[in-house]
Design a protein around this motif. Structure first.
Motif, PDB file in Angstrom:
ATOM      1  N   GLY A   1       0.829  -1.207   0.000  1.00  0.00           N
ATOM      2  CA  GLY A   1       0.000   0.000   0.000  1.00  0.00           C
ATOM      3  C   GLY A   1       0.868   1.263   0.000  1.00  0.00           C
ATOM      4  N   GLU A   2       1.933   1.238   0.782  1.00  0.00           N
ATOM      5  CA  GLU A   2       2.841   2.393   0.856  1.00  0.00           C
ATOM      6  C   GLU A   2       3.525   2.639  -0.490  1.00  0.00           C
ATOM      7  OE1 GLU A   2       4.595   3.636   4.116  1.00  0.00           O
ATOM      8  OE2 GLU A   2       3.186   2.651   5.483  1.00  0.00           O
ATOM      9  N   GLN A   3       3.853   1.535  -1.143  1.00  0.00           N
ATOM     10  CA  GLN A   3       4.472   1.608  -2.475  1.00  0.00           C
ATOM     11  C   GLN A   3       3.512   2.319  -3.447  1.00  0.00           C
ATOM     12  OE1 GLN A   3       6.232  -2.313  -3.420  1.00  0.00           O
ATOM     13  NE2 GLN A   3       4.945  -2.242  -5.259  1.00  0.00           N
ATOM     14  N   MET A   4       2.225   2.005  -3.339  1.00  0.00           N
ATOM     15  CA  MET A   4       1.239   2.652  -4.208  1.00  0.00           C
ATOM     16  C   MET A   4       1.129   4.143  -3.880  1.00  0.00           C
ATOM     17  SD  MET A   4      -1.792  -0.177  -4.736  1.00  0.00           S
ATOM     18  CE  MET A   4      -1.635  -1.456  -3.516  1.00  0.00           C
ATOM     19  N   LEU A   5       1.116   4.470  -2.583  1.00  0.00           N
ATOM     20  CA  LEU A   5       1.057   5.878  -2.182  1.00  0.00           C
ATOM     21  C   LEU A   5       2.243   6.657  -2.717  1.00  0.00           C
ATOM     22  CD1 LEU A   5       0.027   6.509   1.522  1.00  0.00           C
ATOM     23  CD2 LEU A   5      -1.274   6.800  -0.580  1.00  0.00           C
ATOM     24  N   GLU A   6       3.423   6.042  -2.612  1.00  0.00           N
ATOM     25  CA  GLU A   6       4.634   6.720  -3.082  1.00  0.00           C
ATOM     26  C   GLU A   6       4.562   6.988  -4.584  1.00  0.00           C
ATOM     27  OE1 GLU A   6       8.150   4.613  -1.725  1.00  0.00           O
ATOM     28  OE2 GLU A   6       7.369   4.825   0.332  1.00  0.00           O
ATOM     29  N   ALA A   7       4.029   6.031  -5.316  1.00  0.00           N
ATOM     30  CA  ALA A   7       3.924   6.206  -6.766  1.00  0.00           C
ATOM     31  C   ALA A   7       2.952   7.344  -7.097  1.00  0.00           C
ATOM     32  CB  ALA A   7       3.466   4.900  -7.413  1.00  0.00           C
ATOM     33  N   VAL A   8       1.884   7.449  -6.327  1.00  0.00           N
ATOM     34  CA  VAL A   8       0.907   8.516  -6.575  1.00  0.00           C
ATOM     35  C   VAL A   8       1.526   9.880  -6.297  1.00  0.00           C
ATOM     36  CG1 VAL A   8      -1.282   9.506  -5.792  1.00  0.00           C
ATOM     37  CG2 VAL A   8      -1.088   7.028  -6.122  1.00  0.00           C
ATOM     38  N   GLN A   9       2.377   9.929  -5.273  1.00  0.00           N
ATOM     39  CA  GLN A   9       3.003  11.204  -4.879  1.00  0.00           C
ATOM     40  C   GLN A   9       4.108  11.633  -5.812  1.00  0.00           C
ATOM     41  OE1 GLN A   9       3.496   9.893  -0.760  1.00  0.00           O
ATOM     42  NE2 GLN A   9       3.059  11.994  -0.145  1.00  0.00           N
ATOM     43  N   ALA A  10       4.700  10.640  -6.507  1.00  0.00           N
ATOM     44  CA  ALA A  10       5.878  10.939  -7.345  1.00  0.00           C
ATOM     45  C   ALA A  10       5.506  11.790  -8.562  1.00  0.00           C
ATOM     46  CB  ALA A  10       6.538   9.650  -7.792  1.00  0.00           C
TER      47      ALA A  10
END
Ligand code: ADP
Ligand code: MG
Length: 153
Positions: free
Chosen positions: A144-153
């Motif tokens: 889930g954190e990996q997905m959040l990071e991708a959205v923020q990038a």
């Protein structure tokens, strides 16, 4: 951080967010999609499925409860539990098979299946905020954190 708020101003942006989520999920895990009827849960799901190259219609599986998309790059199982009368029915849908790994599960109305669903890697809460949508993304796992990071990038 394990939560993120973002404003998604139109349908096209919602579809693009779906593509980012699909890609960063590694096509595995569980995403809960929360929000009232008309919030945009299916639109976001359509973005995820279409990003895998699927060109057909992506509709809410309101009556069938689940729609499988088995595509070259991986599988997505799209649930809409709005009409689920009893969470025990999930047993008969073969949810366990869908959830046993190697696939990405999108679940609209997860609260209807409470106690019978796996935990979400990512929860997406959507509220209408005209003309767009206000989203809250909550990560509950490293995926889930990996997905959040991708959205923020
Ligand atoms: P749900 O599955 O939550 O019931 P839908 O995905 O069917 O909702 O979407 C309902 C409507 O909201 C559709 O007409 C869609 O175009 C619109 N919509 C979806 N996302 C957005 C957005 N970010 N901004 C504006 N309109 C949106
Ligand atoms: Mg829907």
């Amino acid at each position: 951080p394990n939560s993120l708020n973002l404003y998604i101003s139109d349908e096209q942006q919602m579809i693009e967010l779906g593509a980012v989520l699909a890609d960063s999920s590694g096509l595995e895990g569980v995403i809960y999609l929360q929000g009232d009827l008309g919030a945009g849960k299916t639109t976001l799901s359509r973005g995820l499925v279409r990003s895998l190259g699927y060109t057909g219609a992506v509709k809410s599986p309101t009556y069938t409860l689940v729609e499988p998309y088995e595509l070259e790059r991986g599988a997505i199982y799209h649930f809409d539990l709005y009409r689920l009368a009893d969470p025990e029915e999930l047993e008969f849908l073969g949810v366990r098979d869908y959830l046993s790994g190697g696939a990405l599960c999108l679940i609209e109305w997860p609260q209807r299946g409470e106690g019978w669903l796996p935990a979400a890697d990512l929860e997406v809460r959507i509220e209408v905020s005209s003309p767009g949508r206000q989203l809250q993304l909550l990560a509950n796992s490293p995926r889930g954190e990996q997905m959040l990071e991708a959205v923020q990038a």
